[in-house]
Design a protein around this motif. Structure first.
Motif, PDB file in Angstrom:
ATOM      1  N   LEU A 126      59.663 -62.572  76.247  1.00  0.00           N
ATOM      2  CA  LEU A 126      60.799 -63.693  76.362  1.00  0.00           C
ATOM      3  C   LEU A 126      61.970 -63.147  76.680  1.00  0.00           C
ATOM      4  O   LEU A 126      62.563 -62.218  75.866  1.00  0.00           O
ATOM      5  N   ALA A 181      61.340 -71.816  80.121  1.00  0.00           N
ATOM      6  CA  ALA A 181      61.379 -72.264  78.511  1.00  0.00           C
ATOM      7  C   ALA A 181      62.803 -72.638  78.039  1.00  0.00           C
ATOM      8  O   ALA A 181      63.695 -72.015  78.462  1.00  0.00           O
ATOM      9  N   LEU A 203      60.988 -59.756  72.459  1.00  0.00           N
ATOM     10  CA  LEU A 203      62.264 -60.602  72.837  1.00  0.00           C
ATOM     11  C   LEU A 203      63.313 -59.785  73.534  1.00  0.00           C
ATOM     12  O   LEU A 203      63.741 -58.633  73.047  1.00  0.00           O
ATOM     13  N   VAL A 221      60.871 -72.964  71.743  1.00  0.00           N
ATOM     14  CA  VAL A 221      59.962 -71.809  71.542  1.00  0.00           C
ATOM     15  C   VAL A 221      59.830 -71.758  70.206  1.00  0.00           C
ATOM     16  O   VAL A 221      60.738 -71.335  69.318  1.00  0.00           O
ATOM     17  N   VAL A 281      66.002 -63.721  77.342  1.00  0.00           N
ATOM     18  CA  VAL A 281      66.942 -64.705  77.186  1.00  0.00           C
ATOM     19  C   VAL A 281      68.111 -64.568  78.279  1.00  0.00           C
ATOM     20  O   VAL A 281      68.627 -63.650  78.465  1.00  0.00           O
ATOM     21  N   PRO A 321      57.630 -64.266  70.358  1.00  0.00           N
ATOM     22  CA  PRO A 321      57.148 -63.575  71.467  1.00  0.00           C
ATOM     23  C   PRO A 321      56.856 -62.013  70.687  1.00  0.00           C
ATOM     24  O   PRO A 321      57.341 -61.910  69.737  1.00  0.00           O
ATOM     25  N   ARG A 328      58.531 -64.892  80.422  1.00  0.00           N
ATOM     26  CA  ARG A 328      59.120 -66.040  80.952  1.00  0.00           C
ATOM     27  C   ARG A 328      60.517 -65.983  80.502  1.00  0.00           C
ATOM     28  O   ARG A 328      61.131 -65.023  79.582  1.00  0.00           O
ATOM     29  N   ALA A 332      64.118 -67.833  79.332  1.00  0.00           N
ATOM     30  CA  ALA A 332      64.352 -68.950  78.609  1.00  0.00           C
ATOM     31  C   ALA A 332      65.969 -68.993  78.282  1.00  0.00           C
ATOM     32  O   ALA A 332      66.723 -68.089  78.389  1.00  0.00           O
ATOM     33  N   ASP A 337      53.154 -61.383  75.186  1.00  0.00           N
ATOM     34  CA  ASP A 337      54.454 -62.605  75.458  1.00  0.00           C
ATOM     35  C   ASP A 337      55.643 -61.639  75.614  1.00  0.00           C
ATOM     36  O   ASP A 337      56.090 -61.103  74.539  1.00  0.00           O
ATOM     37  N   LEU A 389      64.949 -72.485  74.901  1.00  0.00           N
ATOM     38  CA  LEU A 389      65.043 -71.447  73.934  1.00  0.00           C
ATOM     39  C   LEU A 389      64.844 -72.248  72.739  1.00  0.00           C
ATOM     40  O   LEU A 389      64.059 -71.626  71.684  1.00  0.00           O
TER      41      LEU A 389
END
Length: 328
Positions: free
Chosen positions: A14, A70, A82, A75, A16, A79, A49, A51, A12, A72
């Motif tokens: 993520l 997503a 990140l 969540v 930002v 992940p 994803r 976020a 996963d 933030l």
């Protein structure tokens, strides 16, 4: 590699994002991770994803909008990876206490945390770079170092690993960083295949100093010293030794060196070298003149003197610089 039912476990990721994010800071890592899945088949798994706070779409620096999958704040499970992208909105992002708090929270449980470009400012504000080595876009390294003295900034690096945190230089350096993460996860063969497909270096030669431009500080206020600095920039082949420069202003060598350093922010010798390298860069980019000729035109005297100065300032030799940046 961890597997689930005979297949590689999906990792996963993520990323930002926020208003003003640099589009390529996001697209570069997305394409590397996405291509890894295509090239690796069942042998590589990523779920990536984007976020943002509130899960809102964000306006990028290219005036395009990015859809976000997503919120933030919602969540809960950290992940595997990140990442925080950079962009012109980095200062506002680093000043957003809620965004910084969630980055800190998710990083605590992530296997690794990274930033692209000025995303490093968000990590620094979260305290995640304290006591670590890090980098960011060459144009913002001084700002990062001044604003966060607990961070050891490495301005020439394309990316820097320090423990579980990795930071990259500007924009396309996010691709270099992500390829290194891919190599960690699934080995060099898959990373090399992705790099070939994206038509990028697996590991680009040299550091980011070769891409930087010399940003001169504010010129000194004093009329005579200001004129001298402008003359150095305009005529780098002149005799610019300390005795010669001091004589122009009617000062002793020691007094001149002290005044110059105080008002210009660097020693006369260092300023002259940077001015000569800047002039040589321009000629290497725009003329067919030989390196030997350019060395003389810029006051270096010999090719070897210019080469040593070039390596100090740009991190590459004059010949390598010309190969990469010659116009046309």
């Amino acid at each position: 590699m961890a597997t689930v039912s005979g297949k590689v476990e999906t990792r996963d990721v993520l990323i930002v994002v926020y208003d003003g994010v640099q589009l390529l800071d996001v697209a570069g890592p997305l394409d590397v991770f996405g291509r890894a899945v295509c090239e690796g088949g069942d042998g590589a798994g990523y779920r990536v994803r984007l976020a943002s706070l509130g899960g809102r779409s964000v306006a990028t620096s290219a005036d395009a909008h990015l859809g976000v999958s997503a919120d933030l704040a919602r969540v809960r499970k950290p992940p595997d990876t990140l990442m925080v992208a950079g962009g012109r909105g980095y200062a506002e992002a680093a000043a957003d206490r809620e965004l910084v708090r969630h980055v800190r929270r998710l990083s605590a449980g992530a296997r690794r945390t990274g930033s692209v470009c000025t995303g490093a400012f968000v990590l620094a504000e979260a305290g995640l770079l304290d006591g670590r080595r890090a980098t960011t876009h060459w144009a913002f390294c001084s700002e990062l170092a001044a604003g966060y003295p607990a961070v050891t900034v490495q301005p020439d690096a394309i990316y820097v690993r320090d423990g579980t945190v990795v930071t990259s230089a500007g924009v396309t350096a996010g691709i270099d960083l992500t390829l290194s993460l891919l190599e960690d996860d699934y080995g060099p063969e898959l990373a090399r295949a992705v790099a070939k497909f994206l038509v990028v270096f697996m590991q680009r030669p040299g550091g980011q100093s070769q891409f930087s431009t010399w940003t001169r500080g504010e010129p000194p206020l004093g009329g005579a010293l200001r004129e001298l600095v402008e003359a150095i920039d305009a005529h780098p082949a002149d005799d610019l030794s300390v005795p010669a420069l001091a004589a122009r202003l009617g000062m002793s060598r020691r007094h001149f060196s002290r005044v110059f350093s105080q008002q210009v922010g660097t020693s006369p010798g260092a300023y002259v070298e940077r001015a000569r390298v800047a002039a040589a860069r321009a000629l290497l980019e725009s003329t067919p003149d030989s390196v030997d000729t350019i060395a003389g035109q810029c006051g270096f005297g010999t090719v070897e003197t210019m080469r040593r100065a070039f390596v100090r300032e740009a991190g590459v030799s004059p010949a390598a610089y010309r190969d990469r940046f010659r116009r046309g």
